[in-house]
Every structure is written in structure tokens, then in C-alpha cells.
Enzyme design. Structure first.
Site, PDB file in Angstrom:
ATOM      1  N   ASN A  13       0.782  -1.105   0.106  1.00 20.77           N
ATOM      2  CA  ASN A  13      -0.037  -0.113   0.028  1.00 20.77           C
ATOM      3  C   ASN A  13       0.914   1.177   0.093  1.00 20.77           C
ATOM      4  OD1 ASN A  13      -1.705   2.164   0.597  1.00 20.77           O
ATOM      5  ND2 ASN A  13      -2.484   1.389   2.619  1.00 20.77           N
ATOM      6  N   HIS A 103      -9.474   1.267   5.061  1.00 19.53           N
ATOM      7  CA  HIS A 103      -8.157   1.212   5.887  1.00 19.53           C
ATOM      8  C   HIS A 103      -8.276   2.158   6.925  1.00 19.53           C
ATOM      9  CE1 HIS A 103      -4.219   2.486   6.438  1.00 19.53           C
ATOM     10  NE2 HIS A 103      -3.783   1.600   5.905  1.00 19.53           N
ATOM     11  N   GLU A 105      -6.814   4.826   7.750  1.00 18.65           N
ATOM     12  CA  GLU A 105      -6.551   6.105   7.798  1.00 18.65           C
ATOM     13  C   GLU A 105      -7.717   6.630   7.147  1.00 18.65           C
ATOM     14  OE1 GLU A 105      -2.739   5.616   5.695  1.00 18.65           O
ATOM     15  OE2 GLU A 105      -1.857   5.090   7.468  1.00 18.65           O
ATOM     16  N   GLU A 175      -4.818  -4.609  10.894  1.00 16.57           N
ATOM     17  CA  GLU A 175      -4.006  -3.600  10.906  1.00 16.57           C
ATOM     18  C   GLU A 175      -4.104  -2.796  12.387  1.00 16.57           C
ATOM     19  OE1 GLU A 175      -2.279  -2.547   6.868  1.00 16.57           O
ATOM     20  OE2 GLU A 175      -3.660  -1.251   7.399  1.00 16.57           O
ATOM     21  N   GLY A 181       2.909   2.529  10.698  1.00 14.62           N
ATOM     22  CA  GLY A 181       3.810   3.602  10.491  1.00 14.62           C
ATOM     23  C   GLY A 181       4.762   4.033  11.688  1.00 14.62           C
TER      24      GLY A 181
HETATM   25  P1  13P Z   1       3.406   0.510   7.533  1.00 12.74           P
HETATM   26  O1  13P Z   1       3.834  -0.734   7.082  1.00 12.74           O
HETATM   27  O2  13P Z   1       4.075   1.740   6.979  1.00 12.74           O
HETATM   28  O3  13P Z   1       3.355   0.473   9.223  1.00 12.74           O
HETATM   29  O4  13P Z   1       1.829   0.738   7.032  1.00 12.74           O
HETATM   30  C1  13P Z   1       0.884  -0.538   7.180  1.00 12.74           C
HETATM   31  C2  13P Z   1      -0.271  -0.061   6.250  1.00 12.74           C
HETATM   32  O5  13P Z   1      -1.071   0.763   6.906  1.00 12.74           O
HETATM   33  C3  13P Z   1      -0.489  -0.742   5.366  1.00 12.74           C
HETATM   34  O6  13P Z   1      -1.946  -0.553   4.782  1.00 12.74           O
END
Ligand code: 13P
Length: 256
Positions: A13, A103, A105, A175, A181
Site C-alpha cells: 500500500n 483502511h 486512515e 492492521e 507507521g
Molecule cells: P506501515 O507498513 O508503514 O506500518 O503501514 C501499514 C499499513 O497501513 C498498510 O496498509
């Protein structure tokens, strides 16, 4: 059915990274690093930004790459006065095969509710693509022992009223928000346990389809931790953010 029949899937992603020139280079470099048996062992998917989909799709098709193409979002209506949005049939027409739905976010920054996530899941299935339905808890929810309740609620809402045969085609990504992140990964045991909970919720809703659904882990997956995660019985792959931006790192993850 046991894990071995669920082919691992590694999806990158890219979030809001890489312009279309960079996206083309990254997918070419990634393909260069992968060999036929990598694709035999593992499905590989990249999810560039919306405006890069066309360029990446052209490269994938002209170079006959075995890399799947995914979008990071879509709208649930087919067409109409929805300025700034793109529909599932439009993505399908461009040979997009996967769409990330819900997601964290999108849920947190853009206010997507469980109801919207459910409508998008249906829209993606209706257009003949595979939704990658995301779920996960915040740090506060984990510390308050509410992980099971949170992810179960998200999964029940996303798949409500969808036929078992269709659920079987879906992909889920667990997740934990506190691991995205942050460099902080859930332990492989924590990830495996929660994915086990998700699979049991799917089993209540769709019976044996639960054995077909691939459930990925996402949250600071890196070349250094992927093998341990993939060694767990419930984890069928990874949704990779930061580490998928670099073709070397993403190739190492795919070759876990
Ligand atoms: P990271 O691998 O940067 O932690 O992100 C995970 C993510 O949100 C993938 O959709």
C-alpha cells in the site's frame, strides 16, 4: 482446510507516495527482483495512488508482469455527481483487481463509517474485484481489552448480508492502528491471535468460507520481521506500507 491451501499474498500500500514516474520505476525494479517461483509461492499486489494506476497498469501489462494491481479506495456509487470520487466499475474497467476498503486512515482521517465500508465492500465485489477489507484497534482499545470487540464489529459490519461464496473471495487485513507507521509491530502471537478471532467471526457468518479467506497482517512489516509473522498459522500475508515503497525491501518481504 489448512493454511497451505491459502496462497500467501503480499500487498504494497503505497499510500500518498510516489508520483507516476516514480511508481513506474518502482514496479519495474520490483519485477526485476522477482523470479517465477516467487510468484508461484506468493501473490504480489501493488496499490499505487489513483492517478498512478493507469501508468502502472500499462507497465504491468506491456511487460507481462505477474504483479496484481490494487487501488487504495473507491466510491460505492457507480456514477453520478460525486466530485473527486472514482467508482468500482471504473477501476475494474482498467483491470484493477483489488481495492483496499476501510483502511484505518480512511476511517480516521476521512470519517468512513462501518456502513460506508460495507457499501464499498459490496461495490467492489459487484464490479468483480477483490476487496481488501481492513480492520484494527487503537492503542487505547487494545489496552482496555477491547480488541476482539472492535475487530469483530468491523468485520460483521463489512460482511453483513454478503453471501458466503462472495465472502470467500474477499481478503481481510488486520492492521492494529498503533502498529501502523510507528515501527512498533504487533508480536506475531498477538497478530495470530487476533486474526484467529477474525476468522472465527467469518466462520459464524459464512461457515467454511472462513477457510478460504486470506487474512493479512499490516503494521510495520519489514524484511526483518516478515518471516516470523508468516510462520504463524493464521497469517496469510501482509499489507505493507512504508517498506513497500522501496523495491529492494518489498522484494525481500515477498521472498520471506
Ligand atoms: P506501515 O507498513 O508503514 O506500518 O503501514 C501499514 C499499513 O497501513 C498498510 O496498509
Amino acid at each position: 482446510m489448512v493454511k497451505q491451501v491459502r496462497k500467501p499474498l503480499m500487498a504494497g500500500n503505497w499510500k500518498m507516495h510516489h508520483n507516476h514516474f516514480e511508481a513506474i520505476q518502482v514496479v519495474q525494479k520490483l519485477a526485476y527482483r522477482l523470479e517465477a517461483d516467487d510468484y508461484d509461492r506468493c501473490d504480489v499486489v501493488v496499490c499505487p495512488t489513483l492517478i498512478c494506476l493507469r501508468s502502472v497498469q500499462t507497465v504491468i501489462e506491456s511487460d507481462r508482469m505477474t504483479i496484481g494491481l490494487g487501488a487504495q479506495n473507491c466510491y460505492f456509487e457507480e456514477k453520478g455527481a460525486f466530485t473527486g470520487e472514482v467508482s468500482a466499475p471504473m477501476l475494474a474497467k482498467m483491470n484493477v483487481q483489488y481495492v483496499i476498503v476501510g483502511h484505518s486512515e480512511r476511517r480516521e482521517i476521512f470519517g468512513e463509517t462501518d456502513e460506508v465500508v460495507a457499501k464499498k465492500t459490496r461495490a467492489v465485489l459487484g464490479a468483480g474485484m477483490t476487496p481488501i477489507v481492513c480492520c484494527g484497534e487503537t492503542l487505547e482499545e487494545r489496552e482496555a481489552d477491547q480488541t476482539t470487540e472492535k475487530v469483530s464489529g468491523q468485520i460483521k459490519a463489512a460482511f453483513h448480508g454478503i453471501k458466503a461464496d462472495d465472502i470467500a473471495q474477499c481478503i481481510v487485513a488486520y492492521e492494529p492502528i498503533w502498529a501502523i507507521g510507528t515501527g512498533r509491530t504487533a508480536t506475531s502471537q498477538e497478530a495470530n491471535d487476533t486474526i484467529g478471532v477474525i476468522r472465527s467471526v467469518i466462520r459464524q457468518m459464512a461457515g467454511g468460507a472462513a477457510d478460504q479467506v486470506r487474512i493479512l497482517y499490516g503494521g510495520s512489516v519489514k524484511p526483518s520481521n516478515v518471516s516470523e509473522l508468516m510462520g504463524m498459522p493464521e497469517i496469510d500475508g501482509a499489507l505493507v506500507g512504508g517498506a513497500s515503497l522501496d523495491p529492494d525491501d518489498f522484494a525481500k518481504i515477498i521472498k520471506f
